[in-house]
Design a protein around this motif. Sequence first.
Motif, PDB file in Angstrom:
ATOM      1  N   CYS A 275       1.036  -1.336  -0.071  1.00 57.48           N
ATOM      2  CA  CYS A 275      -0.067  -0.091  -0.129  1.00 57.48           C
ATOM      3  C   CYS A 275       0.804   1.270  -0.062  1.00 57.48           C
ATOM      4  CB  CYS A 275      -0.732   0.298   1.289  1.00 57.48           C
ATOM      5  SG  CYS A 275      -2.012   1.577   1.178  1.00 57.48           S
ATOM      6  N   VAL A 276       0.832   2.205  -0.978  1.00 57.08           N
ATOM      7  CA  VAL A 276       1.991   2.934  -1.374  1.00 57.08           C
ATOM      8  C   VAL A 276       1.015   4.529  -0.433  1.00 57.08           C
ATOM      9  CG1 VAL A 276       2.425   2.659  -3.552  1.00 57.08           C
ATOM     10  CG2 VAL A 276      -0.102   4.246  -2.852  1.00 57.08           C
ATOM     11  N   LEU A 277      -0.276   4.307   0.659  1.00 54.06           N
ATOM     12  CA  LEU A 277      -1.015   5.506   1.332  1.00 54.06           C
ATOM     13  C   LEU A 277       0.328   5.605   2.078  1.00 54.06           C
ATOM     14  CD1 LEU A 277      -3.882   4.707   1.723  1.00 54.06           C
ATOM     15  CD2 LEU A 277      -3.371   6.294  -0.235  1.00 54.06           C
ATOM     16  N   SER A 278       0.805   4.534   2.744  1.00 52.01           N
ATOM     17  CA  SER A 278       1.947   4.560   3.722  1.00 52.01           C
ATOM     18  C   SER A 278       3.619   4.733   3.569  1.00 52.01           C
ATOM     19  CB  SER A 278       2.411   3.395   5.129  1.00 52.01           C
ATOM     20  OG  SER A 278       2.619   2.140   3.671  1.00 52.01           O
ATOM     21  N   THR A 279       3.756   4.957   2.509  1.00 49.79           N
ATOM     22  CA  THR A 279       5.364   5.994   1.937  1.00 49.79           C
ATOM     23  C   THR A 279       5.271   7.180   1.712  1.00 49.79           C
ATOM     24  OG1 THR A 279       5.013   3.353   1.119  1.00 49.79           O
ATOM     25  CG2 THR A 279       6.327   5.471  -0.364  1.00 49.79           C
ATOM     26  N   ASP A 280       3.948   7.287   1.557  1.00 44.36           N
ATOM     27  CA  ASP A 280       3.375   9.308   0.530  1.00 44.36           C
ATOM     28  C   ASP A 280       3.374   9.319   2.033  1.00 44.36           C
ATOM     29  OD1 ASP A 280       3.070   8.760  -1.740  1.00 44.36           O
ATOM     30  OD2 ASP A 280       1.064   8.264  -1.765  1.00 44.36           O
ATOM     31  N   ALA A 281       2.729   8.865   3.349  1.00 40.10           N
ATOM     32  CA  ALA A 281       2.959   9.653   4.445  1.00 40.10           C
ATOM     33  C   ALA A 281       4.490   9.616   4.926  1.00 40.10           C
ATOM     34  CB  ALA A 281       2.312   8.832   5.482  1.00 40.10           C
ATOM     35  N   ILE A 282       5.027   8.315   5.323  1.00 39.47           N
ATOM     36  CA  ILE A 282       6.731   8.874   5.239  1.00 39.47           C
ATOM     37  C   ILE A 282       7.141   9.992   4.578  1.00 39.47           C
ATOM     38  CG2 ILE A 282       8.815   7.683   5.618  1.00 39.47           C
ATOM     39  CD1 ILE A 282       6.839   6.604   7.491  1.00 39.47           C
ATOM     40  N   ASN A 283       7.482   9.526   3.239  1.00 37.29           N
ATOM     41  CA  ASN A 283       7.732  10.665   2.694  1.00 37.29           C
ATOM     42  C   ASN A 283       7.419  12.261   2.745  1.00 37.29           C
ATOM     43  OD1 ASN A 283       9.146   9.303   1.345  1.00 37.29           O
ATOM     44  ND2 ASN A 283       7.456   7.994  -0.511  1.00 37.29           N
ATOM     45  N   THR A 284       6.129  12.956   3.285  1.00 38.85           N
ATOM     46  CA  THR A 284       5.465  13.758   3.814  1.00 38.85           C
ATOM     47  C   THR A 284       6.273  14.401   5.567  1.00 38.85           C
ATOM     48  OG1 THR A 284       3.483  13.786   3.385  1.00 38.85           O
ATOM     49  CG2 THR A 284       3.809  15.103   4.897  1.00 38.85           C
ATOM     50  N   LEU A 285       5.909  13.061   6.202  1.00 38.20           N
ATOM     51  CA  LEU A 285       6.864  13.630   7.614  1.00 38.20           C
ATOM     52  C   LEU A 285       8.501  13.464   7.309  1.00 38.20           C
ATOM     53  CD1 LEU A 285       5.036  10.500   9.681  1.00 38.20           C
ATOM     54  CD2 LEU A 285       4.730  12.796   9.983  1.00 38.20           C
ATOM     55  N   HIS A 286       9.163  13.181   6.933  1.00 38.08           N
ATOM     56  CA  HIS A 286      10.885  13.227   6.723  1.00 38.08           C
ATOM     57  C   HIS A 286      11.200  14.123   6.006  1.00 38.08           C
ATOM     58  CE1 HIS A 286      12.064   8.556   6.710  1.00 38.08           C
ATOM     59  NE2 HIS A 286      11.304   8.688   7.932  1.00 38.08           N
ATOM     60  N   ALA A 287      10.329  14.330   4.517  1.00 41.74           N
ATOM     61  CA  ALA A 287      10.329  16.585   4.269  1.00 41.74           C
ATOM     62  C   ALA A 287      10.109  17.482   5.419  1.00 41.74           C
ATOM     63  CB  ALA A 287       9.459  15.894   2.764  1.00 41.74           C
ATOM     64  N   HIS A 288       9.715  16.811   6.346  1.00 46.58           N
ATOM     65  CA  HIS A 288       9.319  17.957   7.464  1.00 46.58           C
ATOM     66  C   HIS A 288       9.717  18.236   8.572  1.00 46.58           C
ATOM     67  CE1 HIS A 288       5.648  18.920   5.557  1.00 46.58           C
ATOM     68  NE2 HIS A 288       5.643  20.382   5.742  1.00 46.58           N
TER      69      HIS A 288
END
Length: 228
Positions: A185-198
Amino acid sequence: MKPSSPLFPADHFTALADIARTLGHAHRLALLEHIAQEERSVEQLAQLSGVSVANASQHLQQLKRAGIVQTRRDGKRVLYSLGAGPVTPLLEALRGFLAFQHAEIREVALDSLSRRERLEGISIEELLMQMQSQSVVLLDVRPEDEFASGHLPGALNIPAQALQQRLAELPKGKHVVAYCRGPYCVLSTDAINTLHAHGLPARRLRAGFDDWKAAGLSVEQPPARLEK
């Protein structure tokens, strides 16, 4: 030289093709996803799927004839639920294959470091240990209706597409573990990328809600609604 006997008789593949044809419609798959969450009437299913009641009813009858859904009467209402066979694993397999394809396509555009970061994650066993120490916040990034039908104990629901705007809702000073439906599921991947970006510490759960539930682990669900 004698021709080898077929592994399966021809009618086996004909039967498989019939099932594939029954499932081969976007509206039927949408109806099945909503039925998988909970038992529903045709009116509810039509509204959730964005189709007319007559159209939903026709699709549901085809699914019923194939044994993929079943019905029961509750007063004047006819309620639909999944059939007695292994329908849930079938839906999970379709979702997993689609998510895998999406993940494969996206990985082509990532360098090796980013790819490792995406594929590495926390196991269920590691998560259980961290949950005991209360050092993590569980972030469920699935849509709200899926979260309402069941989620990991104590999880916070922020759908992946809304995370950028709702970062302030995350508890301060805790490591985030994000999860969605399953390993592809790519939703959690998107979330991790967003969190790491911040600059926020976060990891994804390698498994997902479906695997957690299949393992017989505790799941939180809303209280049953009382009929008026």
